[in-house]
Motif scaffolding. Structure first.
Motif, PDB file in Angstrom:
ATOM      1  N   VAL A 158      -3.483  10.988   6.939  1.00  0.00           N
ATOM      2  CA  VAL A 158      -2.879   9.828   6.293  1.00  0.00           C
ATOM      3  C   VAL A 158      -3.820   9.342   5.196  1.00  0.00           C
ATOM      4  O   VAL A 158      -4.957   8.962   5.481  1.00  0.00           O
ATOM      5  N   ILE A 159      -3.349   9.362   3.953  1.00  0.00           N
ATOM      6  CA  ILE A 159      -4.179   9.044   2.793  1.00  0.00           C
ATOM      7  C   ILE A 159      -3.781   7.679   2.257  1.00  0.00           C
ATOM      8  O   ILE A 159      -2.606   7.452   1.907  1.00  0.00           O
ATOM      9  N   ASP A 160      -4.728   6.766   2.190  1.00  0.00           N
ATOM     10  CA  ASP A 160      -4.494   5.413   1.696  1.00  0.00           C
ATOM     11  C   ASP A 160      -5.379   5.153   0.486  1.00  0.00           C
ATOM     12  O   ASP A 160      -6.334   5.877   0.229  1.00  0.00           O
ATOM     13  N   GLY A 161      -5.038   4.077  -0.208  1.00  0.00           N
ATOM     14  CA  GLY A 161      -5.847   3.670  -1.352  1.00  0.00           C
ATOM     15  C   GLY A 161      -5.039   3.329  -2.575  1.00  0.00           C
ATOM     16  O   GLY A 161      -5.454   2.515  -3.399  1.00  0.00           O
ATOM     17  N   ALA A 162      -3.845   3.952  -2.713  1.00  0.00           N
ATOM     18  CA  ALA A 162      -2.968   3.644  -3.845  1.00  0.00           C
ATOM     19  C   ALA A 162      -2.067   2.462  -3.494  1.00  0.00           C
ATOM     20  O   ALA A 162      -1.899   2.094  -2.325  1.00  0.00           O
ATOM     21  N   GLN A 163      -1.473   1.855  -4.530  1.00  0.00           N
ATOM     22  CA  GLN A 163      -0.548   0.744  -4.334  1.00  0.00           C
ATOM     23  C   GLN A 163       0.782   1.057  -5.003  1.00  0.00           C
ATOM     24  O   GLN A 163       0.822   1.607  -6.108  1.00  0.00           O
ATOM     25  N   LEU A 164       1.857   0.706  -4.310  1.00  0.00           N
ATOM     26  CA  LEU A 164       3.215   0.884  -4.833  1.00  0.00           C
ATOM     27  C   LEU A 164       3.677  -0.449  -5.397  1.00  0.00           C
ATOM     28  O   LEU A 164       3.771  -1.442  -4.675  1.00  0.00           O
ATOM     29  N   ASN A 165       3.943  -0.471  -6.695  1.00  0.00           N
ATOM     30  CA  ASN A 165       4.306  -1.714  -7.375  1.00  0.00           C
ATOM     31  C   ASN A 165       5.816  -1.896  -7.404  1.00  0.00           C
ATOM     32  O   ASN A 165       6.572  -0.932  -7.520  1.00  0.00           O
ATOM     33  N   ASN A 166       6.253  -3.184  -7.327  1.00  0.00           N
ATOM     34  CA  ASN A 166       7.683  -3.533  -7.396  1.00  0.00           C
ATOM     35  C   ASN A 166       8.503  -2.737  -6.391  1.00  0.00           C
ATOM     36  O   ASN A 166       9.568  -2.199  -6.705  1.00  0.00           O
ATOM     37  N   ALA A 167       7.992  -2.657  -5.182  1.00  0.00           N
ATOM     38  CA  ALA A 167       8.672  -1.892  -4.136  1.00  0.00           C
ATOM     39  C   ALA A 167       9.538  -2.817  -3.285  1.00  0.00           C
ATOM     40  O   ALA A 167       9.261  -4.009  -3.151  1.00  0.00           O
TER      41      ALA A 167
ATOM     42  N   PRO B  68       0.835  -1.206   0.000  1.00  0.00           N
ATOM     43  CA  PRO B  68       0.000   0.000   0.000  1.00  0.00           C
ATOM     44  C   PRO B  68       0.870   1.256   0.000  1.00  0.00           C
ATOM     45  O   PRO B  68       1.906   1.311   0.667  1.00  0.00           O
ATOM     46  N   TYR B  69       0.431   2.237  -0.744  1.00  0.00           N
ATOM     47  CA  TYR B  69       1.142   3.521  -0.800  1.00  0.00           C
ATOM     48  C   TYR B  69       0.351   4.544   0.006  1.00  0.00           C
ATOM     49  O   TYR B  69      -0.841   4.735  -0.214  1.00  0.00           O
ATOM     50  N   THR B  70       1.003   5.161   0.952  1.00  0.00           N
ATOM     51  CA  THR B  70       0.344   6.153   1.795  1.00  0.00           C
ATOM     52  C   THR B  70       1.024   7.504   1.648  1.00  0.00           C
ATOM     53  O   THR B  70       2.203   7.588   1.293  1.00  0.00           O
ATOM     54  N   TYR B  71       0.251   8.525   1.925  1.00  0.00           N
ATOM     55  CA  TYR B  71       0.764   9.891   1.892  1.00  0.00           C
ATOM     56  C   TYR B  71       0.302  10.597   3.151  1.00  0.00           C
ATOM     57  O   TYR B  71      -0.853  10.453   3.563  1.00  0.00           O
TER      58      TYR B  71
ATOM     59  N   ILE C 286       3.004   3.164  -9.576  1.00  0.00           N
ATOM     60  CA  ILE C 286       1.953   3.370  -8.576  1.00  0.00           C
ATOM     61  C   ILE C 286       0.600   3.131  -9.249  1.00  0.00           C
ATOM     62  O   ILE C 286       0.361   3.610 -10.356  1.00  0.00           O
ATOM     63  N   THR C 287      -0.267   2.377  -8.590  1.00  0.00           N
ATOM     64  CA  THR C 287      -1.626   2.156  -9.058  1.00  0.00           C
ATOM     65  C   THR C 287      -2.575   2.964  -8.190  1.00  0.00           C
ATOM     66  O   THR C 287      -2.630   2.764  -6.975  1.00  0.00           O
ATOM     67  N   LEU C 288      -3.299   3.879  -8.806  1.00  0.00           N
ATOM     68  CA  LEU C 288      -4.225   4.732  -8.068  1.00  0.00           C
ATOM     69  C   LEU C 288      -5.549   4.005  -7.864  1.00  0.00           C
ATOM     70  O   LEU C 288      -5.922   3.144  -8.660  1.00  0.00           O
ATOM     71  N   PRO C 289      -6.291   4.334  -6.808  1.00  0.00           N
ATOM     72  CA  PRO C 289      -7.585   3.681  -6.576  1.00  0.00           C
ATOM     73  C   PRO C 289      -8.588   4.062  -7.653  1.00  0.00           C
ATOM     74  O   PRO C 289      -8.492   5.136  -8.266  1.00  0.00           O
ATOM     75  N   GLU C 290      -9.545   3.182  -7.870  1.00  0.00           N
ATOM     76  CA  GLU C 290     -10.559   3.442  -8.878  1.00  0.00           C
ATOM     77  C   GLU C 290     -11.357   4.693  -8.526  1.00  0.00           C
ATOM     78  O   GLU C 290     -11.848   4.841  -7.407  1.00  0.00           O
ATOM     79  N   GLY C 291     -11.439   5.576  -9.502  1.00  0.00           N
ATOM     80  CA  GLY C 291     -12.141   6.831  -9.266  1.00  0.00           C
ATOM     81  C   GLY C 291     -11.408   7.750  -8.308  1.00  0.00           C
ATOM     82  O   GLY C 291     -11.974   8.738  -7.839  1.00  0.00           O
TER      83      GLY C 291
END
Length: 385
Positions: free
Chosen positions: A295-304, A48-51, A233-238
């Motif tokens: 803390v913002i969640d929902g995106a995914q970090l690929n090949n991390a 999971p990618y967080t900001y 990075i894969t963003l959440p749908e919508g």
């Protein structure tokens, strides 16, 4: 004979010293074994990618409760700093002058009704007589004019009555929304009015839900968009992001929310973009004005690749980790690190799949020297120091 005995003594001492030194060399301690260290093997993951951003809470709705008529503030009915319900009475302004105005308006309205009744009767009598030419055209016109004037007078009197009734209703100040009521700005007995400075009685803030306002930089937005285009990075749908809040004591607020607003422009003064999250607050634990970490969640970090923070050492001006080659020889490796994830860093560059990195016993590992690697967490407690 005595002289020969004395000449042999140095020879014997020299021999004894040689034998003693030889004995010392044979008793030298053995070389210490390589130190034991805990290692992990790097591998690529989807995580999971967080900001995180600094934010501040604000009321979902903040309503100023104002006086809408002039008058003396008789009493405050609510408790300051406590919740109030929509429609609940908050203040009472002296209603006596407005009751008198309403009574006067009702009297004028009654007179207008009586005038209309008379004008209607006069017109009704004139109309058939005019058809029979029993009255003049002037009498007919006067009767109709009187009727129309009476209708207009009644409408005006009714409007005045309604206005007086509305003003009387304004003497009871009620809560326009449910929320937390602030302190009173005027004490009982004060003269209040609808003016800017004389009409603000209190403020009501709706606490459930609550807003969390924050901002992010233009550079961060561009970096996120480019990473999404590359597929890293894969963003959440919508772009439906989930939001949680970290409070001042480091704890996480028990309710999470969502982002409901992101501005369409960059603030030229700060170079940031304003955004807002809506957070449920049914118990009212959060108050407007609190500083929080959003803390913002929902995106995914690929090949991390993730590495524990304890594995990172300062190497001159860079961050570095200690890696092992196939002969278990230690070598420093400069790395570029990204965001923190709890007790771990995201590795941007410097490591690859299969690299073995020392995480336990880093201080005992010397560059160029061999070590005894074990799986991290399986080493003895002494080896992890």
């Amino acid at each position: 004979m005595p002289s020969r005995r004395f000449k042999a003594i140095p020879t014997l001492i020299t021999a004894a010293l040689i034998i003693g030194l030889a004995g010392c060399e044979q008793k030298a301690p053995p070389q210490a074994p390589p130190p034991q260290v805990g290692v992990i093997t790097m591998k690529k993951l989807t995580v999971p990618y967080t900001y995180e951003a600094v934010g501040q809470t604000a009321g979902y709705r903040e309503i100023d409760v104002r006086a809408r008529v002039d008058g003396i503030l008789l009493k405050r009915v609510y408790t300051e700093g406590k919740p109030v319900k929509e429609g609940q009475t908050l203040f009472q302004i002296d209603p006596a002058p407005f009751k008198a105005a309403l009574d006067q308006a009702l009297g004028v309205q009654a007179q207008a009704k009586a005038s209309l009744t008379k004008a209607t009767a006069d017109r009704d009598r004139i109309v058939p007589l005019f058809k029979e030419n029993a009255v003049s055209k002037k009498d007919f016109d006067d009767a109709n004019a009187a009727y129309d004037a009476a209708v207009a007078n009644l409408a005006a009197a009714t409007a005045k009555t309604d206005e007086a009734r509305i003003n009387l209703g304004y003497t009871t100040v009620v809560a326009p929304i449910s929320g937390m009521a602030s302190k009173i700005n005027f004490s009982e007995g004060s003269l209040v009015s609808p003016t800017t400075n004389g009409g603000l009685l209190t403020t009501i803030v709706q606490l459930d839900p609550l807003y969390a306002n924050f901002s992010f930089s233009e550079a961060e937005k561009l970096a996120l968009d480019k990473a999404a285009q590359r597929g890293s990075i894969t963003l959440p749908e919508g772009r439906s992001y989930q939001v949680s809040l970290k409070l001042a004591d480091g704890s996480t607020f028990k309710h999470s929310g969502r982002i409901d607003f992101s501005d369409s422009k960059v603030d030229p003064a700060t170079g940031t973009i304003k955004a807002r999250a809506v957070i449920p607050n049914p118990e009212g634990d959060l108050l407007p004005g609190q500083f929080v970490r959003v803390v913002i969640d929902g995106a995914q970090l690929n090949n991390a690749m993730l590495i524990p923070q304890r594995a990172v050492v300062q190497f001159q001006a860079d961050k570095a980790v200690m890696v092992l080659n196939d002969k278990n020889i230690v070598a420093p490796r400069v790395v570029q690190l990204g965001q923190e994830r709890g007790n771990e860093f995201v590795v941007i560059s410097g490591l690859k799949d299969g690299d073995r990195v020392i995480v336990d016993g880093v201080l005992k590992a010397r560059p160029g020297q061999p070590v005894n690697p074990v799986q991290a967490g399986a080493s003895a407690p002494a080896a992890a120091k």
